[in-house]
Design an enzyme around this catalytic site. Sequence first.
Site, PDB file in Angstrom:
ATOM      1  N   ASP A   1      69.562 -22.994   9.192  1.00  0.00           N
ATOM      2  CA  ASP A   1      69.640 -21.809  10.247  1.00  0.00           C
ATOM      3  C   ASP A   1      68.538 -20.656   9.299  1.00  0.00           C
ATOM      4  O   ASP A   1      68.745 -20.704   8.273  1.00  0.00           O
ATOM      5  CB  ASP A   1      70.964 -21.103  10.188  1.00  0.00           C
ATOM      6  CG  ASP A   1      71.759 -22.328  10.986  1.00  0.00           C
ATOM      7  OD1 ASP A   1      71.188 -23.252  11.773  1.00  0.00           O
ATOM      8  OD2 ASP A   1      73.296 -22.122  11.121  1.00  0.00           O
TER       9      ASP A   1
ATOM     10  N   ASP B   1      69.187 -16.689   8.431  1.00  0.00           N
ATOM     11  CA  ASP B   1      69.999 -15.657   8.244  1.00  0.00           C
ATOM     12  C   ASP B   1      69.382 -14.509   7.783  1.00  0.00           C
ATOM     13  O   ASP B   1      68.422 -14.339   7.075  1.00  0.00           O
ATOM     14  CB  ASP B   1      70.983 -15.915   7.265  1.00  0.00           C
ATOM     15  CG  ASP B   1      71.953 -17.155   7.155  1.00  0.00           C
ATOM     16  OD1 ASP B   1      72.490 -17.417   8.568  1.00  0.00           O
ATOM     17  OD2 ASP B   1      72.143 -18.207   6.590  1.00  0.00           O
TER      18      ASP B   1
END
Length: 205
Positions: free
Chosen positions: A130, A132
């Site tokens: 992901d 962040d």
Amino acid sequence: MSANPKPHDLLWGMTTDQLPADVPAWAQQALAAGHPVVVRRALCEPGRVAVGIRGTRRDQRFAATMPIHSIQRALSPEQLRPRAAADFPALRALETVAPILAATGLPWGPTGSVGFQLATGIAVLHQASDLDLILRTPDFFDRQHARALLAALADAPCRIDLQLETPNGAVALREWAGEARRVLLKCAEGARLVDNPWLVLERAA
């Protein structure tokens, strides 16, 4: 070095002799190799800062504290920017969202695996990582703007987890853009539900 570390800052200078006796071997190896630690949200005694040590695997995380006087170098998320040869979806996403976040006029930057790899060159990213991010919001960021920003980030090449950093702690953009009246505010004292993350005297009922 004098410093006022903030959550997600990367710090260099912690040594293995500052670790507790029960530290795992991989954490000792990370510090011995000169890897930075990341500032985390927690209370600790004066003169120290709460930090986390990360290894090469997702499950390798160790919480510790570091003497502030040991800090030799500090790097904040907003000092990190995309680089060429973005081989992973998370890095491509960072390039995609950079102009969107820059347009807010607020300080922002990558954290997590992306921030760590950009700062150190150590390969911790994979194809499913992901992205962040933090967006520093010292003043009230209304929910309508939060929804518009969330929608603008929706077409990125990977999942994005953006935290709004308020003077009182952090709240997830996805949650603040939602419909729930109360949202989870993460702060040094722990997490609590609040109506408005920017109100200093807000307390959970």
